[in-house]
Scaffold this motif. Sequence first.
Motif, short mmCIF file in Angstrom:
data_model
loop_
_atom_site.label_atom_id
_atom_site.label_comp_id
_atom_site.label_asym_id
_atom_site.label_seq_id
_atom_site.Cartn_x
_atom_site.Cartn_y
_atom_site.Cartn_z
N LYS A 134 0.85 -1.18 0.00
CA LYS A 134 0.00 0.00 0.00
C LYS A 134 0.89 1.25 0.00
O LYS A 134 2.09 1.16 0.26
CB LYS A 134 -0.90 -0.01 1.24
CG LYS A 134 -2.04 -1.02 1.17
CD LYS A 134 -2.93 -0.90 2.41
CE LYS A 134 -4.14 -1.83 2.30
NZ LYS A 134 -5.00 -1.74 3.50
N PRO A 135 0.33 2.40 -0.31
CA PRO A 135 1.14 3.62 -0.35
C PRO A 135 1.91 3.88 0.95
O PRO A 135 2.98 4.51 0.92
CB PRO A 135 0.11 4.72 -0.61
CG PRO A 135 -0.97 4.02 -1.39
CD PRO A 135 -1.05 2.64 -0.79
N ASP A 136 1.39 3.39 2.08
CA ASP A 136 2.10 3.61 3.34
C ASP A 136 3.12 2.51 3.63
O ASP A 136 3.72 2.49 4.72
CB ASP A 136 1.11 3.73 4.50
CG ASP A 136 0.29 2.47 4.72
OD1 ASP A 136 0.51 1.46 4.00
OD2 ASP A 136 -0.56 2.45 5.63
N GLY A 137 3.32 1.57 2.68
CA GLY A 137 4.29 0.51 2.86
C GLY A 137 3.73 -0.75 3.49
O GLY A 137 4.44 -1.75 3.61
N GLY A 138 2.47 -0.70 3.90
CA GLY A 138 1.87 -1.86 4.54
C GLY A 138 1.49 -2.94 3.54
O GLY A 138 1.56 -2.74 2.33
#
Length: 541
Positions: A134-138
């Motif tokens: 995901k964009p947040d790295g998750g």
Amino acid sequence: MTDPHDWWRGCVIYQVYPRSFQDTTGDGSGDLVGITERLPYIASLGVDAVWLSPFFKSPMADMGYDVSDYCDVDPMFGTLDDFDRLIAEAHRLGLKIIIDQVLSHTSDQHPWFIESRADRDNPKADWYVWAAPKPDGGPPNNWLSNFGGSAWEWDSVRKQYYLHNFLISQPDLNFHNPEVQAALLETVRFWLDRGVDGFRLDTVNHYIHDRWLRDNPPSAEALAGTIDTTNPYGYQLHLFNKTQPENLVFLQRFRRLLNEYEGRAAVGEVGDEWRSLQTVAAYTSGGDKLQMCYTFDMLGPDFSAGYVHKCVSAFEAMVIDGWYCWAFSNHDVMRHVTRWTRPGEDPKAVARFAIGLMACLRGSVCLYQGEELGLQEAELAFEDLRDPYGIRFWPGFKGRDGCRTPMVWEANAPNAGFSTGKPWLPVLPAQSRQSVNVQQTDPDSVLNHYRAVLAARKQHPALVTGSIDLFEVEDEILAFIRQTGDEKLLCLFNFSDQPVNWIVPSGLSTGEPIAFPGAAGSAELGKVALPPLGIFLSRLS
């Protein structure tokens, strides 16, 4: 007469956990040669087939369910020649051989995965389930692993996440790729060509994932705040990470391969919390997918007339032309004698009652090594555990090692005759006292009761392949009729720890009682008197 190619319908399967059955090398782990030596014992039980849990090459992170080579034997268990001799001896004794196929995932040490993770452009780059963060790295979604934590693991080379429904070291194969399906089916063909008679398909409903990677919603219990689980996996309703409709197409492809060989069959393991019987119905219907499946419905703590009635009636309503395989114990769950014995109750009585019930239900039967001895769950210390699942969730959940301890053959021999070396799991004194050599000569032993029940079942075609009609449950009595051709049998089971009378319905005569092992009821004046954990069978006109 039953078609011999339909040997699986109503058969009795004996599950062997190879690492814990018989060690012939002194290294503390069982092997294929040991299984071959013990095949006459298995045949003496009166079973039809032997299911072997995985013996393929593996780093053994999950005791062989993490395969690194589908077409070879792990040196721990022996060689391909050892397997060929096992097959030949089993067939000489009239036993079928079923092997475990772990198709949903491999070991991270399998050459396929090593190549797949090397970069994003190699020929096997799409053989596993890779996804961008995901964009947040998750991780790409909220899916959870059966063994705890996220079902996604970051790979620093590809800079992507890969899916693992179980251990991090068990990456999931991408069944949306037809090349993956073809490669797996070739490994199945390898064993068919070696003479295996069937397959037990591990986690058969996990093969295919939702291609859009949609989030799973929370479970009803989680939303209601009533959930009580040591594993957060239960917090989700697993709509998208398993049991996808595309799986039916693969199972049809699998069945077409089986049909190229005579008399081969497959039984699927269906792990689903809320739609297990619907899944069995879908996977066994139409005669073009699996022959039979089993679920975890009878592998839990619930054991009452009402619960069994609910399971059987639901199956009969949903699975119109399919077939079910009953299992009360296996290598993944606490032994049923421990699960179902009430305080103050005799575990041997529970063992006798359970095998009598299973022998009379409509479906095939799967026994787990040691249950014919009435073995209970072994209590192990944390330092003795080998199961990563149990180690992860200790002490809230003690794992699966308690049901995987070695088979006990001789009470006074070192390690109960399992091994001359230190066993990979302890052999406990309480289990040693229940060894085969102790029970062989005792006519009242659980072992000899199992033999008698399985022999009696074969004498009654209605119990092997007949239909089943259930009565409503009253006073903890499960009552049903099994029928095929001219044979019609009334079967009664008192789940209570108290004597109970079953009132014979108007218009029904109990008929002539059958001398079935463990039967202890008596019929008179329109009722059947059943003792605690009592069984009654009679022939109806």
